[in-house]
Design a protein around this motif. Sequence first.
Motif, PDB file in Angstrom:
ATOM      1  N   UNK A 232     -25.608 -33.134 -11.577  1.00 49.67           N
ATOM      2  CA  UNK A 232     -25.262 -32.203 -12.299  1.00 49.67           C
ATOM      3  C   UNK A 232     -25.697 -31.232 -12.378  1.00 49.67           C
ATOM      4  N   UNK A 233     -27.088 -30.989 -11.253  1.00 49.66           N
ATOM      5  CA  UNK A 233     -27.042 -29.529 -11.681  1.00 49.66           C
ATOM      6  C   UNK A 233     -26.865 -29.021 -10.435  1.00 49.66           C
ATOM      7  N   UNK A 234     -25.757 -29.289  -9.555  1.00 48.03           N
ATOM      8  CA  UNK A 234     -23.878 -27.839  -9.012  1.00 48.03           C
ATOM      9  C   UNK A 234     -23.352 -28.058 -10.433  1.00 48.03           C
ATOM     10  N   UNK A 235     -23.377 -28.429 -11.087  1.00 40.84           N
ATOM     11  CA  UNK A 235     -21.937 -28.254 -12.562  1.00 40.84           C
ATOM     12  C   UNK A 235     -22.785 -27.321 -13.012  1.00 40.84           C
ATOM     13  N   UNK A 236     -24.076 -27.626 -13.126  1.00 44.18           N
ATOM     14  CA  UNK A 236     -24.838 -26.691 -14.216  1.00 44.18           C
ATOM     15  C   UNK A 236     -24.569 -25.155 -13.625  1.00 44.18           C
ATOM     16  N   UNK A 237     -24.671 -24.834 -12.217  1.00 44.66           N
ATOM     17  CA  UNK A 237     -24.998 -23.696 -11.594  1.00 44.66           C
ATOM     18  C   UNK A 237     -23.440 -22.731 -11.200  1.00 44.66           C
ATOM     19  N   UNK A 238     -22.453 -24.155 -11.348  1.00 44.31           N
ATOM     20  CA  UNK A 238     -21.283 -23.204 -11.432  1.00 44.31           C
ATOM     21  C   UNK A 238     -20.189 -23.304 -12.843  1.00 44.31           C
ATOM     22  N   UNK A 239     -20.827 -24.093 -13.867  1.00 52.95           N
ATOM     23  CA  UNK A 239     -20.582 -24.071 -15.506  1.00 52.95           C
ATOM     24  C   UNK A 239     -19.356 -24.866 -15.431  1.00 52.95           C
ATOM     25  N   UNK A 240     -19.281 -26.215 -14.594  1.00 51.46           N
ATOM     26  CA  UNK A 240     -17.907 -27.155 -15.215  1.00 51.46           C
ATOM     27  C   UNK A 240     -18.541 -28.245 -16.267  1.00 51.46           C
ATOM     28  N   UNK A 241     -17.759 -28.023 -17.109  1.00 50.68           N
ATOM     29  CA  UNK A 241     -17.187 -28.722 -18.650  1.00 50.68           C
ATOM     30  C   UNK A 241     -18.579 -27.563 -18.789  1.00 50.68           C
ATOM     31  N   UNK A 242     -18.484 -28.179 -20.889  1.00 50.22           N
ATOM     32  CA  UNK A 242     -19.035 -27.471 -21.680  1.00 50.22           C
ATOM     33  C   UNK A 242     -20.438 -28.269 -21.703  1.00 50.22           C
ATOM     34  N   UNK A 243     -21.213 -27.314 -22.020  1.00 52.96           N
ATOM     35  CA  UNK A 243     -22.497 -26.925 -22.561  1.00 52.96           C
ATOM     36  C   UNK A 243     -23.023 -28.795 -22.891  1.00 52.96           C
ATOM     37  N   UNK A 244     -22.523 -28.479 -23.556  1.00 47.46           N
ATOM     38  CA  UNK A 244     -22.715 -30.001 -24.550  1.00 47.46           C
ATOM     39  C   UNK A 244     -22.644 -31.281 -24.238  1.00 47.46           C
ATOM     40  N   UNK A 245     -21.413 -31.126 -23.272  1.00 52.11           N
ATOM     41  CA  UNK A 245     -21.397 -32.393 -22.554  1.00 52.11           C
ATOM     42  C   UNK A 245     -21.621 -32.599 -20.776  1.00 52.11           C
ATOM     43  N   UNK A 246     -22.568 -30.781 -21.054  1.00 48.31           N
ATOM     44  CA  UNK A 246     -24.157 -31.385 -19.204  1.00 48.31           C
ATOM     45  C   UNK A 246     -25.292 -31.830 -19.968  1.00 48.31           C
ATOM     46  N   UNK A 247     -25.589 -31.163 -21.560  1.00 46.22           N
ATOM     47  CA  UNK A 247     -26.454 -31.985 -21.985  1.00 46.22           C
ATOM     48  C   UNK A 247     -26.739 -33.657 -22.190  1.00 46.22           C
ATOM     49  N   UNK A 248     -25.467 -33.475 -22.790  1.00 46.13           N
ATOM     50  CA  UNK A 248     -25.165 -35.472 -22.863  1.00 46.13           C
ATOM     51  C   UNK A 248     -25.938 -36.332 -22.010  1.00 46.13           C
ATOM     52  N   UNK A 249     -25.179 -35.303 -20.572  1.00 43.25           N
ATOM     53  CA  UNK A 249     -24.970 -35.494 -19.066  1.00 43.25           C
ATOM     54  C   UNK A 249     -26.440 -36.309 -19.272  1.00 43.25           C
ATOM     55  N   UNK A 250     -27.162 -35.417 -19.165  1.00 48.53           N
ATOM     56  CA  UNK A 250     -29.009 -34.685 -19.054  1.00 48.53           C
ATOM     57  C   UNK A 250     -29.968 -36.030 -19.388  1.00 48.53           C
ATOM     58  N   UNK A 251     -29.304 -36.009 -20.831  1.00 43.47           N
ATOM     59  CA  UNK A 251     -30.286 -37.143 -21.481  1.00 43.47           C
ATOM     60  C   UNK A 251     -29.684 -37.728 -21.170  1.00 43.47           C
ATOM     61  N   UNK A 252     -28.916 -38.792 -20.464  1.00 40.83           N
ATOM     62  CA  UNK A 252     -28.562 -39.585 -20.146  1.00 40.83           C
ATOM     63  C   UNK A 252     -28.911 -40.056 -18.551  1.00 40.83           C
ATOM     64  N   UNK A 253     -29.360 -38.858 -17.854  1.00 38.27           N
ATOM     65  CA  UNK A 253     -30.057 -39.331 -16.254  1.00 38.27           C
ATOM     66  C   UNK A 253     -31.286 -39.392 -16.982  1.00 38.27           C
TER      67      UNK A 253
END
Length: 678
Positions: free
Chosen positions: A24-45
């Motif tokens: 997830x950290x790598x995807x956030x740094x590389x902006x892979x995916x939408x911000x909403x999708x990244x936030x959902x994954x962060x919440x699940x983790x």
Amino acid sequence: MAFIQRLQLVQREADVVERKVDRLVKDVNNTHGSKEELFRRCRELQISAEKTLKALQTLAKADDRAPEEDMRYDRKKQAEERRLKKMLERLNTLSLELSPPGPSAAADNISKEDSEDDGDGNSGDNNSSDDDDDDDDETDGKDEDRAPSSSQFYMVLNDLEGEQEGDLSIQRGEVLRIIKKTSDGWWLAQNTKGYRGVVPKTFLKLDSEIDDEDEEDTEDEDENDEDEEEEEDEVEEKPSDDQGKDSKVSNWSTVRKALTQIDTTDVLSAMGAIPSGFRSSTLSKLLEEDVHFKCSHYVQPELSGSQLSFKDLSLDTDTGRVRSRQVRTCVCFTLWSCRMIPSPGVGLQVLSRHIRLCAFDGTQVLSNIHTVRASYNSKNPKTWTFSPMMSGILPTLLDGDCFLRSDSLSPNLGILFELGVSFLRKSTGERGELSCGWAFLKLTDDTGNPIPNKTYELQVNGGTPYEKDVIVETSTNRKSVFQQMLQGKQQPKLNVKLKSTNSRTRAQLSLLPDTLLYCLNCVHLLVLHRQLLADTLLIDRPTMQNADPISSPILSTFPALLDQTDLLDALRISWMEAETNMSRAQKRDLTYLKQEFSKVYMSVYFLLNSPSLPCYRWADPPSEEQRARVIYAALEDLKKYQHTARQSGGPEIFFDSDHSHFAFDVQECTFDLLNAAR
């Protein structure tokens, strides 16, 4: 070895979560995916990490294990717990970064979960940080009072049996985890069985081998641990480029520290040394941390909005006197007594019983904080009394006759009374101040009219002024239901009397600053200082725009006397004796009064710079006694010189070899308008 297998299962789950966090950290740094999708994954983790952490914390211990095996198991479990909490901190940072504008549900949920952890007794672990240097363990600096990292383990050098409640019994060779270090040398520690208590730091030695074993265990679980830590550091440093993101992270860290920090009051409560409802003194902390709550700040002139004139200081051109100013609230009141005030338990020596009071509107302090010391009878320590209308050589600190001037527009303006005790912990030598409760007297009724002058019996509430419905227990012992019902009718009370004053006192009060709370017996001294201040700033200055330093010992040092009441008493007594030798005409002559006041003041100015006078220290009986001896001995010598010279403030005493003083410093007699004005 089922317990080890369960721990291994939790470790595998933590490994899976950690790999997902890294992805997830790598995807956030590389902006892979939408911000909403990244936030959902962060919440699940976050949810997965919390569940794994709770599963780890609920692992039961086996009773048939050897001590060495038990200790090894505890170390691995604690290392895994630190790893999970570190992942949660990374996820919290990402959550704040990815959360949409407005209130964050994830942050709220995390806050609730943290509060639940605090309730479970893990507050000492929540504020752990692996970024603390090991060098801090061996230093006794100013950062010693903070909670240390949970990875700090110490080995016991010698056996020690706990002498009183709250102490932790320790054995040689035992390993302790330090929860909090304090400057008094008694650290809060936890042993391998989960028992907590305070131990002397001189019986402990930093166990670096345990820390090394923890690091080896972590490395065995994941070969790329060091690379991941470096990558995590880069991720944590990245939000600092954005000022807004950095502030969010720092605020979250501050909140976590505030929630998990262990206070001295908590330790004393756990020991049963203080009754329920006692807290650390709120007003005492304000006085120590901010000079703007001292009386010396409020007697200084206040500048207007343009900064080119004074808001509350002006002269009457016809009389040359300070022009009176009427404020919205000006009341005089007397502290009569307090009853049913519980005393601290065994192990605490009470150094002072007192009340700190100020103007308050329910949310903030609106004036200086004034202190009145209480008297009591050793046969009835729960009843405090005060001495109104002080005169003669009796100290101002005991004067319960006070006034309040305030120009606040708040409809909830009133007087806050905080009952406090200064204590000395006998076993450790630690000093502190506790609040025994607080009371509030609102100065207006529901319609906005001033309340009538009469005696008010105020309920003393427990906790802090920002807590509601906290009851002060009058004893630390458990009581039956009937005793508790009876105690409900004997709750602590404070008696305060609002009163009117004569026209002369009202006229003097109108010459004082717009906001001030102090004792009535010093009003005439405050008025004379106010007159000298107006003469110097409004008449003697070349122009109103001139802000050069002014040579005036009185103006530069008089505010300091208001914070050192024993020196103020010396000035009051000396001025009282000087007034007895004046005729009526001289007492009405303002020019003569100012000249005589300046002469009398120099005797106290001499004391202020005497090396034989100890530094002023609150609630320190030896220091107070020594200061009193020095002050009154100097006053007696001054009387002899005055009688011989037949003049006020005979200068011979200032050159007597028996009365030494510090080397002269020009700043002692320099009034700096730019730094002094409010």
